[in-house]
Scaffold this motif. Structure first.
Motif, PDB file in Angstrom:
ATOM      1  N   GLU A 148     -32.761   9.302 -80.208  1.00 40.84           N
ATOM      2  CA  GLU A 148     -32.045   8.058 -79.923  1.00 40.84           C
ATOM      3  C   GLU A 148     -31.865   7.869 -78.422  1.00 40.84           C
ATOM      4  N   LYS A 149     -31.590   8.956 -77.709  1.00 43.50           N
ATOM      5  CA  LYS A 149     -31.479   8.861 -76.250  1.00 43.50           C
ATOM      6  C   LYS A 149     -32.805   8.431 -75.630  1.00 43.50           C
ATOM      7  N   GLN A 150     -33.901   8.998 -76.137  1.00 42.98           N
ATOM      8  CA  GLN A 150     -35.225   8.634 -75.626  1.00 42.98           C
ATOM      9  C   GLN A 150     -35.503   7.153 -75.850  1.00 42.98           C
ATOM     10  N   MET A 151     -35.193   6.653 -77.032  1.00 52.10           N
ATOM     11  CA  MET A 151     -35.441   5.248 -77.315  1.00 52.10           C
ATOM     12  C   MET A 151     -34.529   4.349 -76.492  1.00 52.10           C
ATOM     13  N   MET A 152     -33.263   4.719 -76.336  1.00 49.51           N
ATOM     14  CA  MET A 152     -32.347   3.921 -75.527  1.00 49.51           C
ATOM     15  C   MET A 152     -32.804   3.876 -74.082  1.00 49.51           C
ATOM     16  N   LEU A 153     -33.289   5.017 -73.580  1.00 52.01           N
ATOM     17  CA  LEU A 153     -33.813   5.082 -72.222  1.00 52.01           C
ATOM     18  C   LEU A 153     -34.983   4.111 -72.049  1.00 52.01           C
TER      19      LEU A 153
END
Length: 225
Positions: A148-153
């Protein structure tokens, strides 16, 4: 100063101790570099990004002198710190949003809701910062999973480009992402910024499944010698 719209060709002299010469004619929008481990995908990406000695870029238009670009690495050492920085930029972007920017922000919200909705998370539109609601709990980006952090980034990086002509370099962006997200990734990026030129490496068939197979280039196909 004149900004380029995109890169037309990448030429790299003497890659890996004069054993390879690379000549790559790029698509205006989507370019996916593929090949076995160790063949040089990440090296080609990195050298193009840095535009270092022995690298020759042909830009469009030809009289352009500058290139707007972003990069998303395969492994981000400090994702929380980077997300904090992007969140601060997002809040500044949001605070000065006109009607056109508000439409772009709404599209960002819609993609977050659709992607994160699989785990019943909804982004809070009026929060002071980026906050998500999940079953009554309010979450910060630091409380998200690695995927989720990767996608938000990725979503924040593309949003903050403000639909300008940008080159986005991505080295194996599928790392940590669920296969469903991998399949949607390129489409989401190009929808959020129709003026982007995407240059990425991948090992994942899922990334190219939804209509991007003709954008794949094998390293062997651009190796002149």
């Amino acid at each position: 100063m004149k900004y380029a719209e995109y890169i037309k060709t990448v030429e790299i002299d003497a890659l890996w101790g004069k054993r390879k010469h690379i000549l790559w004619h790029l698509d205006r929008h989507v370019n996916i570099l593929s090949g076995v481990n160790g063949i040089g995908k990440s090296t080609i990406l990195r050298k193009t990004l840095l535009n270092s000695d022995g690298v020759h870029l042909t830009l469009f238009p030809e009289d352009a002198t500058e290139l707007r670009c972003d990069v998303i690495e395969k492994f981000t050492i400090e994702p929380d710190a980077l997300l904090d920085k992007l969140e601060a930029q997002f809040m500044e972007y949001k605070s000065s949003a006109d009607e056109e920017r508000s439409v772009k922000i709404q599209l960002f919200y819609d993609h977050v809701d659709k992607l994160f909705g699989q785990t019943e998370k909804v982004i809070l539109r009026d929060a002071d910062g980026i906050r998500l609601l999940q079953e009554g709990d309010i979450l910060t980006t630091r409380q998200l999973s690695s995927g989720e952090k990767q996608m938000m980034l990725i979503l924040l990086t593309v949003l903050l480009e403000d639909q300008q002509c940008y080159v986005l370099f991505m080295d194996e962006p599928e790392v940590s992402l669920h296969v469903d997200w991998q399949q949607e990734l390129v489409s989401i990026i190009t929808e959020m910024n129709p003026n982007i030129q995407l240059i990425l490496t991948t090992h994942s068939p899922a990334v190219i499944m939804n209509g991007w197979l003709d954008k794949v280039t094998e390293v062997s196909d651009i190796t002149v010698r």
